[in-house]
Design an enzyme around this catalytic site. Structure first.
Site, PDB file in Angstrom:
ATOM      1  N   ASN A   1       0.875  -1.173   0.000  1.00  0.00           N
ATOM      2  CA  ASN A   1       0.000   0.000   0.000  1.00  0.00           C
ATOM      3  C   ASN A   1       0.910   1.220   0.000  1.00  0.00           C
ATOM      4  O   ASN A   1       1.475   1.574   1.029  1.00  0.00           O
ATOM      5  CB  ASN A   1      -0.898  -0.039   1.244  1.00  0.00           C
ATOM      6  CG  ASN A   1      -1.746   1.221   1.369  1.00  0.00           C
ATOM      7  OD1 ASN A   1      -1.806   2.048   0.452  1.00  0.00           O
ATOM      8  ND2 ASN A   1      -2.407   1.361   2.513  1.00  0.00           N
ATOM      9  N   TRP A   2       1.042   1.810  -1.175  1.00  0.00           N
ATOM     10  CA  TRP A   2       1.980   2.933  -1.298  1.00  0.00           C
ATOM     11  C   TRP A   2       1.446   4.219  -0.675  1.00  0.00           C
ATOM     12  O   TRP A   2       2.190   5.193  -0.537  1.00  0.00           O
ATOM     13  CB  TRP A   2       2.310   3.178  -2.777  1.00  0.00           C
ATOM     14  CG  TRP A   2       3.102   2.099  -3.434  1.00  0.00           C
ATOM     15  CD1 TRP A   2       3.604   0.965  -2.847  1.00  0.00           C
ATOM     16  CD2 TRP A   2       3.484   2.035  -4.822  1.00  0.00           C
ATOM     17  NE1 TRP A   2       4.283   0.212  -3.781  1.00  0.00           N
ATOM     18  CE2 TRP A   2       4.225   0.850  -5.000  1.00  0.00           C
ATOM     19  CE3 TRP A   2       3.274   2.865  -5.922  1.00  0.00           C
ATOM     20  CZ2 TRP A   2       4.755   0.475  -6.239  1.00  0.00           C
ATOM     21  CZ3 TRP A   2       3.807   2.499  -7.155  1.00  0.00           C
ATOM     22  CH2 TRP A   2       4.535   1.309  -7.302  1.00  0.00           C
ATOM     23  N   LYS A   3       0.156   4.243  -0.373  1.00  0.00           N
ATOM     24  CA  LYS A   3      -0.481   5.448   0.201  1.00  0.00           C
ATOM     25  C   LYS A   3      -0.201   6.668  -0.684  1.00  0.00           C
ATOM     26  O   LYS A   3      -0.107   6.530  -1.902  1.00  0.00           O
ATOM     27  CB  LYS A   3      -0.020   5.643   1.652  1.00  0.00           C
ATOM     28  CG  LYS A   3      -0.219   4.363   2.478  1.00  0.00           C
ATOM     29  CD  LYS A   3      -0.056   4.549   3.953  1.00  0.00           C
ATOM     30  CE  LYS A   3      -0.263   3.204   4.650  1.00  0.00           C
ATOM     31  NZ  LYS A   3      -0.182   3.294   6.111  1.00  0.00           N
TER      32      LYS A   3
ATOM     33  N   GLY B   1       2.297   2.181  10.686  1.00  0.00           N
ATOM     34  CA  GLY B   1       3.231   3.287  10.529  1.00  0.00           C
ATOM     35  C   GLY B   1       3.927   3.688  11.825  1.00  0.00           C
ATOM     36  O   GLY B   1       4.580   4.724  11.889  1.00  0.00           O
TER      37      GLY B   1
ATOM     38  N   HIS C   1      -9.492   1.233   4.635  1.00  0.00           N
ATOM     39  CA  HIS C   1      -8.233   1.432   5.354  1.00  0.00           C
ATOM     40  C   HIS C   1      -8.460   2.375   6.536  1.00  0.00           C
ATOM     41  O   HIS C   1      -9.241   3.331   6.433  1.00  0.00           O
ATOM     42  CB  HIS C   1      -7.157   1.989   4.410  1.00  0.00           C
ATOM     43  CG  HIS C   1      -5.801   1.950   5.033  1.00  0.00           C
ATOM     44  ND1 HIS C   1      -5.389   2.896   5.930  1.00  0.00           N
ATOM     45  CD2 HIS C   1      -4.798   1.055   4.932  1.00  0.00           C
ATOM     46  CE1 HIS C   1      -4.166   2.578   6.346  1.00  0.00           C
ATOM     47  NE2 HIS C   1      -3.788   1.459   5.754  1.00  0.00           N
TER      48      HIS C   1
ATOM     49  N   GLU D   1      -5.692  -4.938  10.410  1.00  0.00           N
ATOM     50  CA  GLU D   1      -4.632  -3.958  10.623  1.00  0.00           C
ATOM     51  C   GLU D   1      -4.888  -3.194  11.921  1.00  0.00           C
ATOM     52  O   GLU D   1      -5.655  -2.222  11.928  1.00  0.00           O
ATOM     53  CB  GLU D   1      -4.602  -2.961   9.462  1.00  0.00           C
ATOM     54  CG  GLU D   1      -4.322  -3.590   8.124  1.00  0.00           C
ATOM     55  CD  GLU D   1      -3.712  -2.599   7.149  1.00  0.00           C
ATOM     56  OE1 GLU D   1      -2.612  -2.877   6.658  1.00  0.00           O
ATOM     57  OE2 GLU D   1      -4.309  -1.532   6.917  1.00  0.00           O
TER      58      GLU D   1
ATOM     59  N   GLY E   1       2.680  -1.208   4.289  1.00  0.00           N
ATOM     60  CA  GLY E   1       2.766   0.207   3.946  1.00  0.00           C
ATOM     61  C   GLY E   1       4.209   0.619   3.720  1.00  0.00           C
ATOM     62  O   GLY E   1       4.776   0.442   2.636  1.00  0.00           O
ATOM     63  N   GLY E   2       4.847   1.145   4.762  1.00  0.00           N
ATOM     64  CA  GLY E   2       6.195   1.709   4.649  1.00  0.00           C
ATOM     65  C   GLY E   2       7.195   0.821   3.924  1.00  0.00           C
ATOM     66  O   GLY E   2       7.911   1.284   3.027  1.00  0.00           O
TER      67      GLY E   2
ATOM     68  N   GLU F   1      -6.875   4.748   7.659  1.00  0.00           N
ATOM     69  CA  GLU F   1      -6.640   6.178   7.400  1.00  0.00           C
ATOM     70  C   GLU F   1      -7.854   6.814   6.730  1.00  0.00           C
ATOM     71  O   GLU F   1      -8.131   8.001   6.927  1.00  0.00           O
ATOM     72  CB  GLU F   1      -5.363   6.339   6.565  1.00  0.00           C
ATOM     73  CG  GLU F   1      -4.130   6.078   7.419  1.00  0.00           C
ATOM     74  CD  GLU F   1      -2.950   5.459   6.692  1.00  0.00           C
ATOM     75  OE1 GLU F   1      -2.900   5.513   5.453  1.00  0.00           O
ATOM     76  OE2 GLU F   1      -2.077   4.898   7.383  1.00  0.00           O
TER      77      GLU F   1
ATOM     78  N   SER G   1       3.164  -2.304  10.241  1.00  0.00           N
ATOM     79  CA  SER G   1       4.614  -2.391  10.412  1.00  0.00           C
ATOM     80  C   SER G   1       5.192  -3.766  10.077  1.00  0.00           C
ATOM     81  O   SER G   1       6.097  -4.251  10.766  1.00  0.00           O
ATOM     82  CB  SER G   1       5.012  -1.966  11.834  1.00  0.00           C
ATOM     83  OG  SER G   1       4.623  -0.614  12.084  1.00  0.00           O
TER      84      SER G   1
HETATM   85  P1  PGA Z   1       2.708   0.147   7.634  1.00  0.00           P
HETATM   86  O1  PGA Z   1       1.254   0.376   6.979  1.00  0.00           O
HETATM   87  O2  PGA Z   1       3.225  -1.119   7.064  1.00  0.00           O
HETATM   88  O3  PGA Z   1       3.494   1.360   7.213  1.00  0.00           O
HETATM   89  O4  PGA Z   1       2.500   0.081   9.109  1.00  0.00           O
HETATM   90  C1  PGA Z   1       0.374  -0.687   6.815  1.00  0.00           C
HETATM   91  C2  PGA Z   1      -0.897  -0.217   6.177  1.00  0.00           C
HETATM   92  O5  PGA Z   1      -1.350   0.883   6.508  1.00  0.00           O
HETATM   93  O6  PGA Z   1      -1.480  -0.906   5.319  1.00  0.00           O
END
Ligand code: PGA
Length: 253
Positions: A9-11, A176, A98, A170, A237-238, A100, A216
């Site tokens: 997930n590149w966001k 994050g 998600h 999640e 994500g990251g 966010e 994470s």
């Molecule tokens: P993260 O994000 O790996 O940076 O914690 C995961 C996600 O939001 O899908």
């Protein structure tokens, strides 16, 4: 059917050039270093979907996901993107719910249920995300919150449609933050989710459902997480922004 999946997930990150390099690097590394049959999904910002589609299109185990879609078919919704727009450029999956988007765009389970319907109607695979916040975990409410999010967002589906969905647990406190749920904590929730699915749709559907863990995920913890019996891969994500890290996570499957 239950699959093993490394989903990135590149966001809201990367320039077009960076997106292109990252996708090409992952495709090449995976080709050279990974012989398994796990799937890779790239969760790409809208403007780069076509760009990445050209890079992944000849790789049957690689798929393209949008990070959101609108619940209406079309119309006067400035700034929004519809399911048919996504399918018309070769998108196959869509991340829905998600944390966010729940947090910053106020998306709730009812709206997410509509988005899941719209995705399925158009042949997109929903990756339905949910997870508890820190205060909910500390208050001992994790499983109640998960049950509510899973059932309100996706249990209106019939078994055939539910079986097309991918779920992603999640925990919000792990996204994050560098804090990962321990493999045992994650497994507890994943097993609980599978039990909810068994109660609702039966054992066969539950066994066939792919449930990803996100929060994470890194090369250093991927092996232990993926070794858990009910964790079928990661939504990353990251670490998905670094080709080497993401490839190592894929290899951990
Ligand atoms: P993260 O994000 O790996 O940076 O914690 C995961 C996600 O939001 O899908």
């Amino acid at each position: 059917m239950r699959k093993q999946i490394a989903a990135g997930n590149w966001k809201m990150n990367l320039s077009a050039q960076e997106a292109q390099s990252l996708a090409s690097e992952v495709v090449n590394m995976a080709k050279d270093e990974y012989q398994g049959d796990a799937e890779v999904i790239f969760g790409v910002p809208y403007p780069y979907l076509s760009l990445v589609q050209h890079i992944t299109k000849d790789h049957p185990n690689m798929h393209l996901a949008a990070q959101n879609l609108h619940q209406a078919d079309k119309g006067a919704y400035t700034g929004e993107v519809s399911a048919t727009m996504l399918t018309s450029i070769g998108v196959t999956h869509v991340i829905i719910g998600h944390s966010e988007r729940r947090e910053y765009q106020g998306e709730n389970n009812d709206l997410l249920a509509d988005k899941i319907d719209k995705a399925l109607e158009n042949g997109l695979v929903p990756i339905y995300c949910f997870g508890e916040k820190l205060e909910e975990r500390e208050g001992g409410n994790t499983l109640r919150v998960i049950e509510e999010q899973v059932s309100e967002g996706s249990f209106h589906l019939d078994a055939a449609n539910f079986s097309k969905c991918i779920l992603a647990y999640e925990p919000v406190w792990a996204i994050g933050t560098g804090k990962t749920a321990s493999p045992e904590q994650a497994q507890e929730v994943h097993a609980f989710i599978r039990k909810l699915i068994t109660d609702k749709y039966g054992a066969e559907v539950a066994e066939g459902t792919t449930i990803l863990y996100g929060g994470s995920v890194k090369p250093a913890n991927a092996n232990d997480l993926f070794a858990q019996p009910d964790i079928d891969g990661g939504l990353v994500g990251g670490a998905s922004l670094k080709s080497r890290d993401f490839t190592e996570i894929l290899k951990a499957l």
